[in-house]
Design a protein around this motif. Sequence first.
Motif, PDB file in Angstrom:
ATOM      1  N   ASN A 155      28.441  36.501  25.276  1.00 40.17           N
ATOM      2  CA  ASN A 155      29.608  37.246  24.846  1.00 40.17           C
ATOM      3  C   ASN A 155      30.845  36.419  25.182  1.00 40.17           C
ATOM      4  O   ASN A 155      31.202  36.273  26.349  1.00 40.17           O
ATOM      5  N   PHE A 156      31.485  35.858  24.179  1.00 32.95           N
ATOM      6  CA  PHE A 156      32.693  35.079  24.406  1.00 32.95           C
ATOM      7  C   PHE A 156      33.946  35.908  24.181  1.00 32.95           C
ATOM      8  O   PHE A 156      35.052  35.393  24.215  1.00 32.95           O
ATOM      9  N   LYS A 157      33.791  37.195  23.928  1.00 32.03           N
ATOM     10  CA  LYS A 157      34.933  38.082  23.805  1.00 32.03           C
ATOM     11  C   LYS A 157      35.254  38.584  25.209  1.00 32.03           C
ATOM     12  O   LYS A 157      34.417  39.184  25.867  1.00 32.03           O
ATOM     13  N   VAL A 158      36.451  38.323  25.663  1.00 32.76           N
ATOM     14  CA  VAL A 158      36.818  38.727  27.020  1.00 32.76           C
ATOM     15  C   VAL A 158      37.947  39.738  26.976  1.00 32.76           C
ATOM     16  O   VAL A 158      38.708  39.797  26.019  1.00 32.76           O
ATOM     17  N   GLU A 159      38.058  40.501  28.019  1.00 29.75           N
ATOM     18  CA  GLU A 159      39.082  41.517  28.107  1.00 29.75           C
ATOM     19  C   GLU A 159      40.447  40.862  28.314  1.00 29.75           C
ATOM     20  O   GLU A 159      41.437  41.285  27.752  1.00 29.75           O
ATOM     21  N   GLY A 160      40.501  39.824  29.157  1.00 25.98           N
ATOM     22  CA  GLY A 160      41.721  39.046  29.314  1.00 25.98           C
ATOM     23  C   GLY A 160      42.723  39.540  30.330  1.00 25.98           C
ATOM     24  O   GLY A 160      43.701  38.859  30.604  1.00 25.98           O
ATOM     25  N   GLU A 161      42.514  40.713  30.875  1.00 28.19           N
ATOM     26  CA  GLU A 161      43.479  41.227  31.842  1.00 28.19           C
ATOM     27  C   GLU A 161      42.837  41.641  33.160  1.00 28.19           C
ATOM     28  O   GLU A 161      43.478  42.253  33.994  1.00 28.19           O
ATOM     29  N   ILE A 162      41.588  41.313  33.330  1.00 31.55           N
ATOM     30  CA  ILE A 162      40.897  41.679  34.564  1.00 31.55           C
ATOM     31  C   ILE A 162      41.196  40.637  35.622  1.00 31.55           C
ATOM     32  O   ILE A 162      41.071  39.441  35.386  1.00 31.55           O
ATOM     33  N   LYS A 163      41.597  41.105  36.768  1.00 27.37           N
ATOM     34  CA  LYS A 163      41.867  40.213  37.896  1.00 27.37           C
ATOM     35  C   LYS A 163      40.794  40.421  38.948  1.00 27.37           C
ATOM     36  O   LYS A 163      40.027  41.370  38.895  1.00 27.37           O
ATOM     37  N   GLY A 164      40.752  39.534  39.897  1.00 28.42           N
ATOM     38  CA  GLY A 164      39.708  39.599  40.914  1.00 28.42           C
ATOM     39  C   GLY A 164      40.277  39.661  42.315  1.00 28.42           C
ATOM     40  O   GLY A 164      41.438  39.993  42.529  1.00 28.42           O
ATOM     41  N   GLY A 165      39.442  39.313  43.241  1.00 28.38           N
ATOM     42  CA  GLY A 165      39.848  39.322  44.632  1.00 28.38           C
ATOM     43  C   GLY A 165      38.708  38.861  45.509  1.00 28.38           C
ATOM     44  O   GLY A 165      37.694  38.352  45.026  1.00 28.38           O
ATOM     45  N   LEU A 166      38.876  39.019  46.792  1.00 25.70           N
ATOM     46  CA  LEU A 166      37.875  38.592  47.766  1.00 25.70           C
ATOM     47  C   LEU A 166      37.843  39.593  48.910  1.00 25.70           C
ATOM     48  O   LEU A 166      38.897  40.003  49.421  1.00 25.70           O
ATOM     49  N   PHE A 167      36.647  39.993  49.295  1.00 22.56           N
ATOM     50  CA  PHE A 167      36.456  40.817  50.479  1.00 22.56           C
ATOM     51  C   PHE A 167      35.537  40.073  51.432  1.00 22.56           C
ATOM     52  O   PHE A 167      34.519  39.533  51.007  1.00 22.56           O
ATOM     53  N   VAL A 168      35.903  40.039  52.701  1.00 22.55           N
ATOM     54  CA  VAL A 168      35.013  39.553  53.757  1.00 22.55           C
ATOM     55  C   VAL A 168      34.659  40.792  54.558  1.00 22.55           C
ATOM     56  O   VAL A 168      35.535  41.453  55.116  1.00 22.55           O
ATOM     57  N   VAL A 169      33.368  41.107  54.584  1.00 18.16           N
ATOM     58  CA  VAL A 169      32.902  42.327  55.238  1.00 18.16           C
ATOM     59  C   VAL A 169      32.191  41.952  56.529  1.00 18.16           C
ATOM     60  O   VAL A 169      31.287  41.120  56.529  1.00 18.16           O
ATOM     61  N   ALA A 170      32.610  42.574  57.616  1.00 16.78           N
ATOM     62  CA  ALA A 170      32.001  42.324  58.919  1.00 16.78           C
ATOM     63  C   ALA A 170      30.662  43.047  59.010  1.00 16.78           C
ATOM     64  O   ALA A 170      30.388  43.994  58.264  1.00 16.78           O
ATOM     65  N   SER A 171      29.837  42.602  59.909  1.00 16.98           N
ATOM     66  CA  SER A 171      28.516  43.211  60.071  1.00 16.98           C
ATOM     67  C   SER A 171      28.620  44.585  60.723  1.00 16.98           C
ATOM     68  O   SER A 171      29.640  44.946  61.310  1.00 16.98           O
ATOM     69  N   GLY A 172      27.546  45.322  60.603  1.00 18.16           N
ATOM     70  CA  GLY A 172      27.488  46.643  61.213  1.00 18.16           C
ATOM     71  C   GLY A 172      28.457  47.611  60.561  1.00 18.16           C
ATOM     72  O   GLY A 172      28.640  47.618  59.352  1.00 18.16           O
ATOM     73  N   ARG A 173      29.112  48.390  61.386  1.00 20.93           N
ATOM     74  CA  ARG A 173      30.034  49.402  60.875  1.00 20.93           C
ATOM     75  C   ARG A 173      31.492  48.958  60.999  1.00 20.93           C
ATOM     76  O   ARG A 173      32.397  49.778  60.973  1.00 20.93           O
ATOM     77  N   SER A 174      31.707  47.665  61.143  1.00 22.27           N
ATOM     78  CA  SER A 174      33.068  47.148  61.322  1.00 22.27           C
ATOM     79  C   SER A 174      33.911  47.250  60.064  1.00 22.27           C
ATOM     80  O   SER A 174      35.127  47.331  60.138  1.00 22.27           O
TER      81      SER A 174
END
Length: 67
Positions: A6-25
């Motif tokens: 699929n080469f049709k893209v939405e064009g306005e979606i942005k991303g990000g990054l999450f770093v998740v700690a172990s356990g319930r942190s």
Amino acid sequence: MGIEQNFKVEGEIKGGLFVVASGRSGIAYQFIERNFGDWAPLPEVVEICTRLQNPQEDQGASMSTGK
């Protein structure tokens, strides 16, 4: 190769990054892309990952610096 793409893209979606700690942190770091092409600052990501790997050292450092 027989794979449809699929080469049709939405064009306005942005991303990000999450770093998740172990356990319930929970979430230790988050970066949300505000403008296209924004990248999380690598030194910040490395620092938080280092702190998560060495929690005893980080705790001792913060106690001695008063933070």
